[in-house]
Scaffold this active site. Structure first.
Site, PDB file in Angstrom:
ATOM      1  N   ASN A 134       0.810  -1.236   0.000  1.00  0.00           N
ATOM      2  CA  ASN A 134       0.000   0.000   0.000  1.00  0.00           C
ATOM      3  C   ASN A 134       0.836   1.276   0.000  1.00  0.00           C
ATOM      4  OD1 ASN A 134       0.768  -0.459   2.641  1.00  0.00           O
ATOM      5  ND2 ASN A 134      -1.181   0.152   3.530  1.00  0.00           N
ATOM      6  N   GLU A 232       4.305  -3.515  12.439  1.00  0.00           N
ATOM      7  CA  GLU A 232       3.222  -2.556  12.166  1.00  0.00           C
ATOM      8  C   GLU A 232       2.135  -3.363  11.489  1.00  0.00           C
ATOM      9  OE1 GLU A 232       3.237   0.370  13.220  1.00  0.00           O
ATOM     10  OE2 GLU A 232       5.333   0.940  13.450  1.00  0.00           O
ATOM     11  N   LEU A 233       1.078  -3.684  12.223  1.00  0.00           N
ATOM     12  CA  LEU A 233       0.092  -4.640  11.693  1.00  0.00           C
ATOM     13  C   LEU A 233      -1.233  -3.941  11.367  1.00  0.00           C
ATOM     14  CD1 LEU A 233       1.058  -7.464  14.187  1.00  0.00           C
ATOM     15  CD2 LEU A 233       2.044  -6.949  11.959  1.00  0.00           C
ATOM     16  N   CYS A 266      -3.371   1.293   6.723  1.00  0.00           N
ATOM     17  CA  CYS A 266      -3.696   0.700   8.018  1.00  0.00           C
ATOM     18  C   CYS A 266      -4.219   1.730   9.001  1.00  0.00           C
ATOM     19  CB  CYS A 266      -2.509  -0.077   8.581  1.00  0.00           C
ATOM     20  SG  CYS A 266      -0.984   0.825   8.437  1.00  0.00           S
ATOM     21  N   GLU A 364     -10.978  -5.439   9.333  1.00  0.00           N
ATOM     22  CA  GLU A 364     -10.379  -4.417   8.479  1.00  0.00           C
ATOM     23  C   GLU A 364     -10.943  -4.536   7.062  1.00  0.00           C
ATOM     24  OE1 GLU A 364      -5.888  -2.546   8.491  1.00  0.00           O
ATOM     25  OE2 GLU A 364      -6.098  -4.698   8.404  1.00  0.00           O
ATOM     26  N   GLU A 441       7.849   3.543  14.647  1.00  0.00           N
ATOM     27  CA  GLU A 441       8.702   3.964  13.533  1.00  0.00           C
ATOM     28  C   GLU A 441       8.656   5.479  13.432  1.00  0.00           C
ATOM     29  OE1 GLU A 441       7.136   1.402  10.287  1.00  0.00           O
ATOM     30  OE2 GLU A 441       9.079   0.432  10.472  1.00  0.00           O
TER      31      GLU A 441
END
Ligand code: ADP
Length: 460
Positions: A134, A232-233, A266, A364, A441
């Protein structure tokens, strides 16, 4: 013939290019080179590494338009968003080129007059980065820039859908003078490459952005060699509009937060909660704004929403949409897939009368569907917003300062946008709570993830 991956344009199905389909052997060889390159790269001064990173930054800046066009071809996002992403991606390089010069240690008062305590921060070693489709550029620089700035070397596996931007970025790094082996991009069999890196004791850290499912898998595999991990989910961002919100500001924010990248980020809003007293005017203003969005090939002037990444993505949004309607939601706008098109286009959809039992309120969606539910009290909406295994981003719109802090204090989310739908910047910590991930991050914290602490106890 060597196996290859065909990279397809999601706007029309054309083959954009092909890349090698590598496996475990090539992945291990990349670690050999990264391990070798670490010896010199980690010994350079922070200033030397910073200069090379700034040269890379300069080359990316000069190639912004070309990189963005390539990204739009392989990923689909509108060109203006692709240009925005290249600039955003590059901001991590300049930020960490500076931050690398400020990796400060400590001296600590000792317990004895003849002793001294010295604490140093040292690079962890070879790091592996696995990234999603993405954000084909930013997810790479957000990991690689702090890694390289701190003296680590990196092996990177971009998503199979979008490897071209990553490869181009690595070429520019080499052109900038970053030595061979310091940054390598490998494309191919995700599971084989991942497994090779997870079992390799020389890989000291894995930084992953992608699905919660694969994140958990990598976390389990990293346990065998006790690697440092950043994850990072997934997310399931609530967008809360209080009774005293500025409606126009909130509509504008929701539009950006929901439909950016066709809803495929996300931190994209997944569910909307509007106070019942303003639900009708809010929904009317939102639908009007959504109806002005232009869906089309991202390369065409004026496109606001490009295609989804593939047919699975379209199917998932359709499933959520059908389920919402079946459970009593009202389709207030859009939702059609565009006929006579070879690409994966979908009109942005708005559902009103959404309820918490709908799939889109729990899973999601990763697409252009905005379900709007109503609520009565702050306490109620906070409970509903937190009722999820995810904890990445949440948004709150209110003009009342004390109400704003009552809510932000209680939201279990790593990122809260208060009257702000676009919170991601290089100098701020990005990351999630609960099953949305581990670590942060960007920001000062982002470089710590690539450092080990070494304590030297000195006897005089
Ligand atoms: P998405 O559903 O958004 O594609 P994934 O988590 O499947 O998210 O993909 C994110 C990244 O993880 C991609 O680079 C993909 O190739 C990689 N990946 C997928 N499966 C595995 C695996 N078993 N091991 C390592 N990496 C994987």
């Amino acid at each position: 013939m060597n196996p290859i991956i065909e990279v397809l344009n999601p706007a029309n199905g054309d083959i954009v290019s092909t890349v090698p389909y590598s496996g475990g052997k090539e992945a291990a060889e990349a670690v050999d080179r990264a391990h070798e390159a670490f010896k010199d790269w980690s010994k350079k001064t922070a200033g030397e590494r910073s200069s090379l990173l700034m040269k890379w930054h300069q080359l990316i800046e000069q190639s912004t338009e070309d990189l963005a066009r390539l990204m739009t071809k392989e990923q689909g996002k509108p060109l203006k968003e692709a240009i925005g992403e290249i600039t955003y991606a590059n901001s991590f390089i300049s930020w960490f080129a500076e931050e690398g010069k400020r990796i400060y240690g400590q001296t600590i008062p000792a317990s004895h007059p003849d002793k001294r305590i010295l604490v140093q921060k040292v690079p962890v070693g070879v790091i592996a980065a696995i990234t999603p489709w993405n954000f084909p550029a930013a997810m790479i620089t957000r990991k690689v820039a702090p890694a390289l700035a701190s003296g680590c070397t990196a092996v990177v596996k971009p998503a199979e859908q979008t490897p071209l931007t990553a490869i181009k970025l690595a070429e520019l790094a080499e052109e900038a003078g970053i030595p061979k082996g310091v940054l390598q991009v490998i494309t191919g069999d995700a599971a084989e490459i991942g497994d090779a890196w997870m079992k390799d004791t020389r890989v000291r850290k894995i930084s992953f952005t992608g699905s919660t499912e694969v994140g958990k898998l990598l976390m389990r595999k990293a346990a065998d060699t006790v690697k440092k991990i950043s994850l990072e989910l997934g997310g399931h961002a609530p967008f809360i509009v209080m009774e005293d919100a500025d409606i126009q500001k909130a509509v504008h924010g929701l539009l950006a937060s929901k439909y950016r990248n066709a809803g495929q980020t996300c931190v994209c809003t997944n569910r909307v909660y509007v106070h019942e007293s303003i639900a009708a005017p809010f929904s009317a203003a939102f639908v009007k704004a959504v109806s002005n969005l232009k869906v089309g090939n991202g390369a065409d002037e004026g496109t606001d929403i490009g295609p989804l990444i593939d047919s699975n993505a379209v199917e998932k949004v359709k499933k959520h949409l059908d389920d919402a309607i079946e459970k009593g939601g009202t389709l207030a706008y859009g939702g059609e897939t565009l006929e006579n098109s070879r690409g994966y286009f979908m009109n942005p959809a708005v559902i009103t009368n959404a309820t918490d039992d709908m799939l889109c309120m729990n899973e999601e969606t990763f697409g252009p569907l905005a379900p709007i539910a109503t609520f009565k009290t702050a306490e109620e909406v906070i409970g509903r917003a937190n009722n999820t295994p995810y904890g990445l981003a949440a948004y709150v719109y209110t003009e009342n300062l004390s109400q704003a802090f009552t809510i932000t204090d209680q939201l279990e989310y790593g990122i809260v946008g208060l009257n702000d739908a676009l919170p991601s910047v290089a100098q701020a910590p990005f990351g999630g709570m609960k099953q949305s991930g581990l670590g942060r991050e960007g920001s000062q914290i982002g470089i710590e993830e690539y450092l080990e602490v070494k304590y030297i106890s000195i006897g005089l």
